[in-house]
Design a protein around this motif. Structure first.
Motif, short mmCIF file in Angstrom:
data_model
loop_
_atom_site.label_atom_id
_atom_site.label_comp_id
_atom_site.label_asym_id
_atom_site.label_seq_id
_atom_site.Cartn_x
_atom_site.Cartn_y
_atom_site.Cartn_z
N GLY A 405 7.73 -13.62 2.12
CA GLY A 405 7.65 -13.27 3.53
C GLY A 405 8.19 -11.89 3.85
O GLY A 405 7.86 -11.32 4.89
N LYS A 406 9.00 -11.34 2.95
CA LYS A 406 9.58 -10.01 3.20
C LYS A 406 8.62 -8.88 2.85
O LYS A 406 8.87 -7.72 3.17
CB LYS A 406 10.84 -9.86 2.34
N LEU A 407 7.51 -9.20 2.17
CA LEU A 407 6.60 -8.16 1.69
C LEU A 407 5.85 -7.51 2.85
O LEU A 407 5.50 -8.19 3.83
CB LEU A 407 5.59 -8.76 0.71
N PRO A 408 5.60 -6.20 2.79
CA PRO A 408 4.82 -5.53 3.84
C PRO A 408 3.43 -6.16 3.94
O PRO A 408 2.79 -6.45 2.93
CB PRO A 408 4.74 -4.08 3.34
N ARG A 409 2.96 -6.35 5.17
CA ARG A 409 1.69 -7.02 5.40
C ARG A 409 0.70 -6.08 6.08
O ARG A 409 1.09 -5.19 6.84
CB ARG A 409 1.88 -8.22 6.32
N PRO A 410 -0.57 -6.32 5.89
CA PRO A 410 -1.56 -5.59 6.69
C PRO A 410 -1.43 -6.00 8.15
O PRO A 410 -1.27 -7.19 8.45
CB PRO A 410 -2.89 -6.03 6.09
N ALA A 411 -1.49 -5.04 9.02
CA ALA A 411 -1.29 -5.33 10.44
C ALA A 411 -2.52 -5.05 11.28
O ALA A 411 -2.80 -5.76 12.25
CB ALA A 411 -0.11 -4.51 10.97
N THR A 412 -3.27 -4.03 10.93
CA THR A 412 -4.44 -3.66 11.73
C THR A 412 -5.70 -4.30 11.15
O THR A 412 -5.71 -4.78 10.00
CB THR A 412 -4.62 -2.14 11.74
N GLY A 413 -6.76 -4.27 11.90
CA GLY A 413 -8.03 -4.79 11.42
C GLY A 413 -8.51 -4.09 10.16
O GLY A 413 -9.01 -4.72 9.23
N ALA A 414 -8.34 -2.76 10.14
CA ALA A 414 -8.77 -1.99 8.97
C ALA A 414 -7.97 -2.39 7.74
O ALA A 414 -8.50 -2.49 6.62
CB ALA A 414 -8.63 -0.50 9.25
N GLU A 415 -6.66 -2.61 7.92
CA GLU A 415 -5.81 -3.01 6.80
C GLU A 415 -6.16 -4.41 6.31
O GLU A 415 -6.15 -4.69 5.11
CB GLU A 415 -4.34 -2.93 7.20
N LEU A 416 -6.47 -5.31 7.24
CA LEU A 416 -6.89 -6.65 6.86
C LEU A 416 -8.20 -6.61 6.08
O LEU A 416 -8.38 -7.34 5.09
CB LEU A 416 -7.06 -7.53 8.11
N ARG A 417 -9.10 -5.76 6.51
CA ARG A 417 -10.38 -5.62 5.82
C ARG A 417 -10.17 -5.13 4.39
O ARG A 417 -10.76 -5.68 3.43
CB ARG A 417 -11.27 -4.63 6.58
N ASP A 418 -9.33 -4.14 4.21
CA ASP A 418 -9.04 -3.61 2.87
C ASP A 418 -8.38 -4.67 2.00
O ASP A 418 -8.69 -4.80 0.80
CB ASP A 418 -8.14 -2.38 2.96
N ALA A 419 -7.46 -5.43 2.60
CA ALA A 419 -6.78 -6.49 1.84
C ALA A 419 -7.77 -7.55 1.37
O ALA A 419 -7.68 -8.06 0.25
CB ALA A 419 -5.68 -7.13 2.69
N LEU A 420 -8.73 -7.88 2.24
CA LEU A 420 -9.75 -8.87 1.87
C LEU A 420 -10.58 -8.38 0.69
O LEU A 420 -10.83 -9.12 -0.27
CB LEU A 420 -10.65 -9.15 3.07
N LEU A 421 -11.01 -7.12 0.74
CA LEU A 421 -11.84 -6.59 -0.35
C LEU A 421 -11.05 -6.51 -1.65
O LEU A 421 -11.60 -6.77 -2.73
CB LEU A 421 -12.39 -5.21 0.04
N ARG A 422 -9.76 -6.16 -1.57
CA ARG A 422 -8.94 -6.15 -2.79
C ARG A 422 -8.81 -7.56 -3.36
O ARG A 422 -8.87 -7.78 -4.57
CB ARG A 422 -7.55 -5.58 -2.50
N LEU A 423 -8.63 -8.53 -2.46
CA LEU A 423 -8.44 -9.92 -2.89
C LEU A 423 -9.68 -10.43 -3.62
O LEU A 423 -9.60 -10.93 -4.75
CB LEU A 423 -8.14 -10.81 -1.68
N VAL A 424 -10.85 -10.33 -2.97
CA VAL A 424 -12.05 -10.94 -3.55
C VAL A 424 -12.55 -10.18 -4.77
O VAL A 424 -13.35 -10.71 -5.55
CB VAL A 424 -13.18 -11.08 -2.50
N GLY A 425 -12.05 -8.95 -4.95
CA GLY A 425 -12.41 -8.18 -6.13
C GLY A 425 -11.35 -8.21 -7.21
O GLY A 425 -11.48 -7.52 -8.23
N SER A 426 -10.29 -8.98 -7.03
CA SER A 426 -9.23 -9.09 -8.04
C SER A 426 -9.68 -10.04 -9.14
O SER A 426 -10.52 -10.92 -8.91
CB SER A 426 -7.93 -9.59 -7.40
#
Length: 749
Positions: A405-426
């Motif tokens: 829970g202490k880890l930095p999180r994506p906050a904006t829509g653009a950051e969420l989008r990038d996180a999603l693409l990193r996740l599904v491409g991991s």
């Protein structure tokens, strides 16, 4: 060298023997001499060493495995339980299904192709030995860091071995998992599962009863491959010096196994055997001692009649050889000629090597000289039992305190989008089609669902459409954080995966992969995971029918994550009413079932974006899992849902992407009011699934959920060619597909 006979052993008590080199401890060797009242012969020592190995005797795990029997839920479906080659359950209409998952981990690191291939061959023969026709296989796999060169060596060989052997056998590979983690770098996990089908009256057991009945060895000739495979490879820790011990890896011939399968099934149809056992780990040592032990107790074997590929093999080597594609049958004398005729028809070598006696000893002779005279139960079923010391590791509190829970999180829509693409491409969340496309998933014509569906499903009756579904799951990251909860989460996910396809979960098989039992921290992990799994099976009403324990999975002092892999088998009355995972119809409503909490310990997001492992895994609510399963099964049976997909690694974000890509349909999704978009998308709370509901069925479906007390939140609609999280971001399916499908070929191709 003079043959070491029983008479010679009695007369030369001071002769030193290589018991330590064969993996026996001093007290174990002393116990053998006490059992026999003398020193063992070389052949007896060979038999005890392989049969008392960790892999064969479960000497470090027995005291914990007993819970599966002591806590077993009542089950009207259970026909054969723990102790036989595989468990058997009643699936209705007079059919019985047998299934089991086992490990072939160490051989698959040494010689990946043959290690994996013979893992498939061995589990198929276990199923065959129960009297069943094998109908499908599955393979849960764990490899090291995908960026390491040696991972490519191992993964390429393992995948080729599984495909090469299974495809040649003509068995569909309908599921499994592929996970990458640095903890498996020097110790990959290659687990293999097989499912078989038979009628109730066709069940066979491994026992040698009836004095005068003949013992027939049939199948491939015995060679020098695999000698000491279980004692040398699977019962000790690897050093960090790389692949060695290649002679201990078995060599497989799938075409010989195919002949053996068809030959054995014809023998079964003519009811020619009173007992049967496959030759896997420990070879003839296992087959003869287990058959004799489970029967009347007496057997005489003429070892020099065994057909050999290598005439220079010593008696000890013949007894220890794990050459593949071999079976051992007990046959009444008047059926022997017909048995041999069928073997000749299928071009399978068959030899009478002995007979059942009215005594209580297993006696083995070599050219007329007695080289083995042992009580068979002491070899097969009365080996050492250790209560290994175990203790919660000192580092466990710090690990659990390192909250994600202490880890930095994506906050904006653009950051969420990038996180999603990193996740599904991991590597772990990306499409595994590069691997699974090397397996034949549809041979035999009865595969209904296969990878990447939540569970594999096969039809077992072409007239009634009766079928079974099987899923395997296990998350070593969760189990490292909390072994008790981790094992329960593995069971819950496999249970949920089966229910998501519309099948009713019936029974469990497990493959418990852990480090060295001589490490109290590892033994604590094993004890906790076993306790967690037994407790959860009791609540869910799914008995453990059998399985496998694989210990010493570590390189030097570094153990793998505790990895309990759990297989759940379920039954579906009509496979035409199955539920796939794909969004297929535009305009259908997407519902999220279950409660979402802020749970990120061991999550895919924490691994992909931060390389982090810490905190606590998601909470387990087994009653919630049962309720969710009931809804999924009822919705499938009554035509209320057209697609379903469980939520696990990667949470809602991963599930949406997979369902969209599988069906080629986009989705418009909203974050429920008052909820955080990041938590909604990436939390890995258990007990959840997404479903697509036809608009005409919405009221009936929501009324059912409300009446049964299951949270059901409408979060969107199937629509277009974009995944649109409204107010946050949108991603075209083409971009998602590129990210999802390019990762594994780039790493391994």
């Amino acid at each position: 060298m003079t043959l070491d006979t029983v008479k010679n052993a009695e007369q030369t008590p001071d002769t030193s023997l290589p018991w330590a080199e064969l993996g026996l401890k001093p007290d174990e060797y002393e116990r053998i001499t006490a059992i026999l009242g003398r020193r063992p012969t070389g052949a007896e020592l060979a038999m005890y060493s392989v049969m008392w190995s960790e892999h064969c005797s479960y000497k470090s795990s027995k005291v914990h495995l007993r819970q599966f029997g002591e806590k077993a839920p009542e089950s009207t479906a259970m026909l054969v339980g723990i102790g036989e080659n595989a468990g058997v359950v009643d699936v209705g209409q007079g059919y019985a299904v047998t299934f089991k998952v086992e490990s072939h981990n160490h051989p698959s690191y040494i010689e990946p192709y043959q290690g994996a291939a013979t893992g498939v061959g061995g589990i198929v023969r276990d199923i065959l030995a129960m009297g069943a026709r094998p109908v499908a296989v599955m393979d849960p796999l764990r490899f090291g860091d995908p960026h390491e060169a040696d991972t490519k060596r191992v993964a390429h060989g393992v995948v080729a071995g599984i495909g090469g052997y299974g495809n040649c056998l003509g068995l569909p590979n309908i599921g499994g998992e592929v996970v990458f983690d640095a903890c498996y770098q020097g110790n990959p996990l290659v687990n293999a599962l097989c499912v078989g089908v038979m009628k109730h009256e066709d069940i066979h057991l491994a026992k040698a009863s009836g004095p005068g009945n003949k013992v027939i060895l049939y199948g491939a000739r015995t060679g020098g491959d695999g000698i000491g495979g279980v004692s040398v490879l699977a019962s000790e820790t690897f050093e960090s010096t790389g692949p060695t011990k290649r002679p201990a890896v078995q060599v497989g011939d799938p075409f010989q196994e195919k002949l053996l399968i068809e030959c054995t099934l014809e023998i079964f149809r003519e009811k020619l055997v009173v007992g049967i056992q496959d030759l896997g780990g420990a070879g003839l040592s296992c087959a003869t001692s287990e058959l004799a032990s489970a029967g009347t107790g007496g057997m005489r074997i003429e070892l020099d009649t065994v057909p050999l590929r290598d005439a220079t093999l010593s008696p000890e080597e013949i007894l220890m050889s794990e050459s593949q594609e071999r079976m051992c049958a007990v046959v009444e004398p008047h059926n022997v000629d017909r048995f041999l005729e069928i073997c000749e028809k299928w071009d399978v070598i068959a030899t009478v090597i002995g007979e059942v006696t009215d005594g209580d000893r297993l006696e083995i002779y070599w050219h007329g000289e007695q080289i083995v005279d042992v009580p068979p139960r002491t070899v097969a079923h009365e080996g050492p039992v250790y209560e290994r010391p175990y203790a919660r590791p000192e580092w466990q509190d710090a690990l659990q305190g390192d909250d994600a829970g202490k880890l930095p999180r994506p906050a904006t829509g653009a950051e969420l989008r990038d996180a999603l693409l990193r996740l599904v491409g991991s590597p772990n969340q990306a499409s595994k089609s590069w691997i699974t496309d090397q397996y034949d998933r549809y041979v035999l014509g009865n595969t209904v669902l296969a990878q990447p569906e939540d569970s594999g499903m096969v039809r077992i009756d072409e007239e009634t459409n009766l079928g079974v579904a099987v899923a395997t799951d296990g998350n070593g990251r969760y189990a490292k954080l909390d072994p008790y909860a981790g094992a329960q989460l593995a069971l819950a996910e496999a249970y949920r995966n089966v229910a998501a396809t519309g099948a009713r979960p019936l029974a469990v098989s497990d493959c418990l992969n852990f480090g060295s039992p001589e490490d109290p921290a590892v033994m604590w992990q094993f004890a906790e995971a076993t306790r967690g799994l037994a407790d959860a099976c009791q609540v869910l009403g799914t008995p453990v029918t059998g399985g496998n324990v694989s210990l010493y999975n570590q390189t030097g002092q570094t153990a793998i994550h505790p990895t309990p892999v759990v297989a759940v088998l379920g039954v579906i009355d009509d496979v035409t009413r199955r539920t796939p995972m794909a969004f297929a119809e535009e305009g259908q409503l997407i519902y999220l079932l279950g409660e979402t909490r802020e749970e990120f310990g061991g999550s895919a997001w924490s691994q992909v974006d931060h390389g982090h492992l810490g905190g606590l895994p998601p909470k387990v609510d087994l009653e919630q899992e049962k309720l969710l399963a009931e809804i999924l099964i009822s919705g499938s049976r009554d035509g209320m849902i057209d697609a379903a997909h469980d939520l696990s690694d990667g949470g809602l974000a991963q599930a949406l992407v997979e369902s969209c890509l599988k069906g080629g349909k986009g989705a418009r999704v909203v974050v429920p009011e008052g909820q955080d978009a990041f938590v909604t998308l990436f939390s890995e709370s258990a007990g959840r699934a997404i479903v697509s509901v036809p608009r005409s069925e919405e009221l009936r479906f929501t009324d059912m959920c409300r009446a049964r007390g299951l949270a059901a939140t409408r979060i969107g609609v199937v629509d277009g060619e974009v995944l649109d999280v409204q107010g946050q971001f949108s991603v075209p399916l083409a971009e998602l597909r590129q990210a999802h499908e390019a990762a594994i070929p780039a790493l391994l191709g």
